[in-house]
Design a protein around this motif. Structure first.
Motif, PDB file in Angstrom:
ATOM      1  N   GLN A 259      29.206  47.979  25.874  1.00 43.34           N
ATOM      2  CA  GLN A 259      28.426  46.675  26.736  1.00 43.34           C
ATOM      3  C   GLN A 259      29.340  46.445  28.126  1.00 43.34           C
ATOM      4  OE1 GLN A 259      25.970  44.503  26.104  1.00 43.34           O
ATOM      5  NE2 GLN A 259      25.118  46.064  25.131  1.00 43.34           N
ATOM      6  N   THR A 260      30.401  47.226  28.156  1.00 43.79           N
ATOM      7  CA  THR A 260      31.076  46.757  29.333  1.00 43.79           C
ATOM      8  C   THR A 260      31.786  48.016  30.258  1.00 43.79           C
ATOM      9  OG1 THR A 260      33.459  47.445  28.200  1.00 43.79           O
ATOM     10  CG2 THR A 260      32.440  45.154  27.746  1.00 43.79           C
ATOM     11  N   ILE A 261      32.040  47.799  31.325  1.00 44.40           N
ATOM     12  CA  ILE A 261      32.589  49.010  32.134  1.00 44.40           C
ATOM     13  C   ILE A 261      33.907  49.489  31.690  1.00 44.40           C
ATOM     14  CG2 ILE A 261      31.454  48.158  34.329  1.00 44.40           C
ATOM     15  CD1 ILE A 261      33.907  46.977  35.343  1.00 44.40           C
ATOM     16  N   HIS A 262      34.790  48.549  30.879  1.00 44.86           N
ATOM     17  CA  HIS A 262      35.931  49.175  30.291  1.00 44.86           C
ATOM     18  C   HIS A 262      35.619  49.704  28.808  1.00 44.86           C
ATOM     19  CE1 HIS A 262      37.489  46.096  33.060  1.00 44.86           C
ATOM     20  NE2 HIS A 262      36.609  45.327  32.489  1.00 44.86           N
ATOM     21  N   ARG A 263      36.068  50.957  28.971  1.00 41.58           N
ATOM     22  CA  ARG A 263      35.546  51.779  27.772  1.00 41.58           C
ATOM     23  C   ARG A 263      36.393  51.348  26.395  1.00 41.58           C
ATOM     24  NH1 ARG A 263      31.143  53.778  28.084  1.00 41.58           N
ATOM     25  NH2 ARG A 263      31.571  55.531  26.722  1.00 41.58           N
ATOM     26  N   THR A 264      37.458  50.820  26.312  1.00 46.73           N
ATOM     27  CA  THR A 264      38.039  50.385  25.399  1.00 46.73           C
ATOM     28  C   THR A 264      38.678  49.202  25.515  1.00 46.73           C
ATOM     29  OG1 THR A 264      40.315  51.009  26.043  1.00 46.73           O
ATOM     30  CG2 THR A 264      39.002  52.688  25.011  1.00 46.73           C
ATOM     31  N   PRO A 265      38.630  48.317  24.301  1.00 47.55           N
ATOM     32  CA  PRO A 265      39.463  46.798  24.357  1.00 47.55           C
ATOM     33  C   PRO A 265      40.768  46.838  24.965  1.00 47.55           C
ATOM     34  CG  PRO A 265      38.565  47.299  22.216  1.00 47.55           C
ATOM     35  CD  PRO A 265      38.295  48.377  22.819  1.00 47.55           C
ATOM     36  N   ASP A 266      41.495  48.057  24.775  1.00 51.22           N
ATOM     37  CA  ASP A 266      42.767  48.113  25.470  1.00 51.22           C
ATOM     38  C   ASP A 266      42.730  48.002  26.850  1.00 51.22           C
ATOM     39  OD1 ASP A 266      44.571  47.821  23.256  1.00 51.22           O
ATOM     40  OD2 ASP A 266      44.126  49.874  22.872  1.00 51.22           O
ATOM     41  N   ALA A 267      41.658  48.924  27.466  1.00 50.79           N
ATOM     42  CA  ALA A 267      41.386  48.664  28.969  1.00 50.79           C
ATOM     43  C   ALA A 267      40.786  47.412  29.425  1.00 50.79           C
ATOM     44  CB  ALA A 267      40.412  49.815  29.359  1.00 50.79           C
ATOM     45  N   TYR A 268      40.333  46.605  28.605  1.00 54.28           N
ATOM     46  CA  TYR A 268      39.804  45.343  29.092  1.00 54.28           C
ATOM     47  C   TYR A 268      41.223  44.305  29.177  1.00 54.28           C
ATOM     48  CZ  TYR A 268      37.643  40.578  28.414  1.00 54.28           C
ATOM     49  OH  TYR A 268      37.447  39.411  28.586  1.00 54.28           O
ATOM     50  N   ILE A 269      42.006  44.466  28.282  1.00 56.68           N
ATOM     51  CA  ILE A 269      43.041  43.696  28.321  1.00 56.68           C
ATOM     52  C   ILE A 269      44.150  44.106  29.244  1.00 56.68           C
ATOM     53  CG2 ILE A 269      45.399  43.205  26.706  1.00 56.68           C
ATOM     54  CD1 ILE A 269      43.438  43.664  24.389  1.00 56.68           C
ATOM     55  N   ASP A 270      44.121  45.264  29.753  1.00 55.40           N
ATOM     56  CA  ASP A 270      44.971  45.795  30.808  1.00 55.40           C
ATOM     57  C   ASP A 270      44.554  45.246  32.017  1.00 55.40           C
ATOM     58  OD1 ASP A 270      47.016  47.192  29.552  1.00 55.40           O
ATOM     59  OD2 ASP A 270      46.177  49.221  29.767  1.00 55.40           O
ATOM     60  N   ASN A 271      42.985  45.300  32.243  1.00 56.36           N
ATOM     61  CA  ASN A 271      42.310  44.770  33.534  1.00 56.36           C
ATOM     62  C   ASN A 271      42.685  43.225  33.597  1.00 56.36           C
ATOM     63  OD1 ASN A 271      40.393  45.037  35.696  1.00 56.36           O
ATOM     64  ND2 ASN A 271      39.348  43.825  34.632  1.00 56.36           N
ATOM     65  N   LEU A 272      42.463  42.548  32.607  1.00 54.36           N
ATOM     66  CA  LEU A 272      42.865  41.324  32.699  1.00 54.36           C
ATOM     67  C   LEU A 272      44.290  40.952  33.122  1.00 54.36           C
ATOM     68  CD1 LEU A 272      41.339  39.700  29.347  1.00 54.36           C
ATOM     69  CD2 LEU A 272      40.373  39.440  31.567  1.00 54.36           C
ATOM     70  N   ARG A 273      45.336  41.769  32.567  1.00 55.95           N
ATOM     71  CA  ARG A 273      46.699  41.547  33.081  1.00 55.95           C
ATOM     72  C   ARG A 273      46.833  41.984  34.354  1.00 55.95           C
ATOM     73  NH1 ARG A 273      48.604  44.152  27.313  1.00 55.95           N
ATOM     74  NH2 ARG A 273      48.724  42.069  26.109  1.00 55.95           N
ATOM     75  N   VAL A 274      46.121  42.991  34.841  1.00 54.12           N
ATOM     76  CA  VAL A 274      46.383  43.435  36.438  1.00 54.12           C
ATOM     77  C   VAL A 274      45.604  42.390  37.157  1.00 54.12           C
ATOM     78  CG1 VAL A 274      45.052  44.886  38.087  1.00 54.12           C
ATOM     79  CG2 VAL A 274      46.368  45.834  35.770  1.00 54.12           C
ATOM     80  N   LEU A 275      44.436  41.889  36.718  1.00 55.20           N
ATOM     81  CA  LEU A 275      43.921  40.519  37.581  1.00 55.20           C
ATOM     82  C   LEU A 275      45.003  39.448  37.555  1.00 55.20           C
ATOM     83  CD1 LEU A 275      40.338  40.827  36.424  1.00 55.20           C
ATOM     84  CD2 LEU A 275      41.277  41.391  38.552  1.00 55.20           C
ATOM     85  N   ALA A 276      45.560  38.938  36.558  1.00 51.87           N
ATOM     86  CA  ALA A 276      46.611  37.981  36.590  1.00 51.87           C
ATOM     87  C   ALA A 276      47.783  38.264  37.354  1.00 51.87           C
ATOM     88  CB  ALA A 276      46.963  37.774  35.187  1.00 51.87           C
ATOM     89  N   ALA A 277      48.161  39.740  37.454  1.00 48.33           N
ATOM     90  CA  ALA A 277      49.535  39.844  38.179  1.00 48.33           C
ATOM     91  C   ALA A 277      48.981  39.940  39.735  1.00 48.33           C
ATOM     92  CB  ALA A 277      49.857  41.386  37.709  1.00 48.33           C
ATOM     93  N   LEU A 278      47.828  40.315  40.004  1.00 51.15           N
ATOM     94  CA  LEU A 278      47.456  40.470  41.565  1.00 51.15           C
ATOM     95  C   LEU A 278      47.306  39.031  41.947  1.00 51.15           C
ATOM     96  CD1 LEU A 278      44.585  43.235  41.450  1.00 51.15           C
ATOM     97  CD2 LEU A 278      46.956  43.196  42.449  1.00 51.15           C
ATOM     98  N   ARG A 279      46.801  38.128  41.201  1.00 47.27           N
ATOM     99  CA  ARG A 279      46.689  36.625  41.575  1.00 47.27           C
ATOM    100  C   ARG A 279      48.146  36.137  41.615  1.00 47.27           C
ATOM    101  NH1 ARG A 279      47.593  32.480  38.482  1.00 47.27           N
ATOM    102  NH2 ARG A 279      47.146  33.369  36.592  1.00 47.27           N
ATOM    103  N   LEU A 280      48.947  36.228  40.746  1.00 44.05           N
ATOM    104  CA  LEU A 280      50.234  35.821  40.836  1.00 44.05           C
ATOM    105  C   LEU A 280      50.921  36.475  42.047  1.00 44.05           C
ATOM    106  CD1 LEU A 280      51.653  36.024  37.137  1.00 44.05           C
ATOM    107  CD2 LEU A 280      51.301  34.099  38.745  1.00 44.05           C
ATOM    108  N   LEU A 281      50.860  37.603  42.387  1.00 50.69           N
ATOM    109  CA  LEU A 281      51.601  38.369  43.766  1.00 50.69           C
ATOM    110  C   LEU A 281      50.936  37.466  44.796  1.00 50.69           C
ATOM    111  CD1 LEU A 281      50.917  41.903  42.877  1.00 50.69           C
ATOM    112  CD2 LEU A 281      53.387  40.743  43.302  1.00 50.69           C
ATOM    113  N   ARG A 282      49.692  37.136  44.831  1.00 51.80           N
ATOM    114  CA  ARG A 282      49.198  36.350  45.936  1.00 51.80           C
ATOM    115  C   ARG A 282      49.719  35.065  46.122  1.00 51.80           C
ATOM    116  NH1 ARG A 282      44.475  38.245  44.120  1.00 51.80           N
ATOM    117  NH2 ARG A 282      43.937  36.313  43.337  1.00 51.80           N
TER     118      ARG A 282
END
Length: 186
Positions: A118-141
């Motif tokens: 159902q997702t572009i993320h092949r694993t739940p861990d990849a999904y969690i990593d993506n959420l963290r990356v998005l949070a980090a990018l938002r914080l960097l901005r």
């Protein structure tokens, strides 16, 4: 002093001694009653606490059972997104796929199959990593005053090096370079 006065004082003294003994007995009864009431109150408080804990456990089990019964992948993904948005568990470094499955009340097999189909993320861990990356990018901005170490911590990464690798993999540049690029664009 006259004998009558002495006798009267002795009688009053004897009466006072009797009254003191009666008051001692009354005090002992009251202390005993208070101890009994205190024990009952402690028992009642403990019983209420245990009842509240049992109720929370039962409610969590009911929710997990309801979630486990979700057969529709779309509903389960919507539930994941709703819970992640509301609770933001990915911002804790110890949050992983097992914790996600537990939070939803589904098995790891069900969770892995869901992400695989159902997702572009092949694993739940990849999904969690993506959420963290998005949070980090938002914080960097949004928080240029934050150090990279603080951003790593705030975004749920276990260390700075992991943040740097994930950002590099996601956008092709380091967090420092990304921040420099943002400052040049302003």
């Amino acid at each position: 002093m006259a004998k009558e006065d002495i006798k009267q004082l002795q009688e009053e003294n004897a009466a006072l001694k009797q009254e003191v003994e009666r008051l001692k007995d009354e005090l002992i009864r009251m202390v005993s009653r208070n101890l009994d009431l205190s024990e009952r109150l402690e028992y009642d408080v403990e019983l209420r606490r245990r009842t509240a804990v049992a109720r929370e456990i039962m409610e969590a089990r009911v929710e997990r059972q309801r979630n486990a019964d979700l057969q529709d992948d779309g509903q389960l993904m919507a539930l994941i997104e709703m819970r992640v948005e509301k609770e933001r568990p990915h911002l804790r470094p110890d949050f992983d796929a097992t914790a996600l499955a537990e939070m939803l009340g589904v098995s790891m097999t069900r969770l892995n199959a869901l992400f695989r189909h159902q997702t572009i993320h092949r694993t739940p861990d990849a999904y969690i990593d993506n959420l963290r990356v998005l949070a980090a990018l938002r914080l960097l901005r949004e928080k240029p005053q934050y150090t990279i170490a603080v951003i790593a911590e705030e975004a749920g990464f276990s260390n700075v090096r992991t943040l740097q690798r994930r950002i590099q993999d996601a956008i092709g540049m380091s967090p420092v370079d990304y921040r420099l690029m943002l400052s040049r664009d302003e």
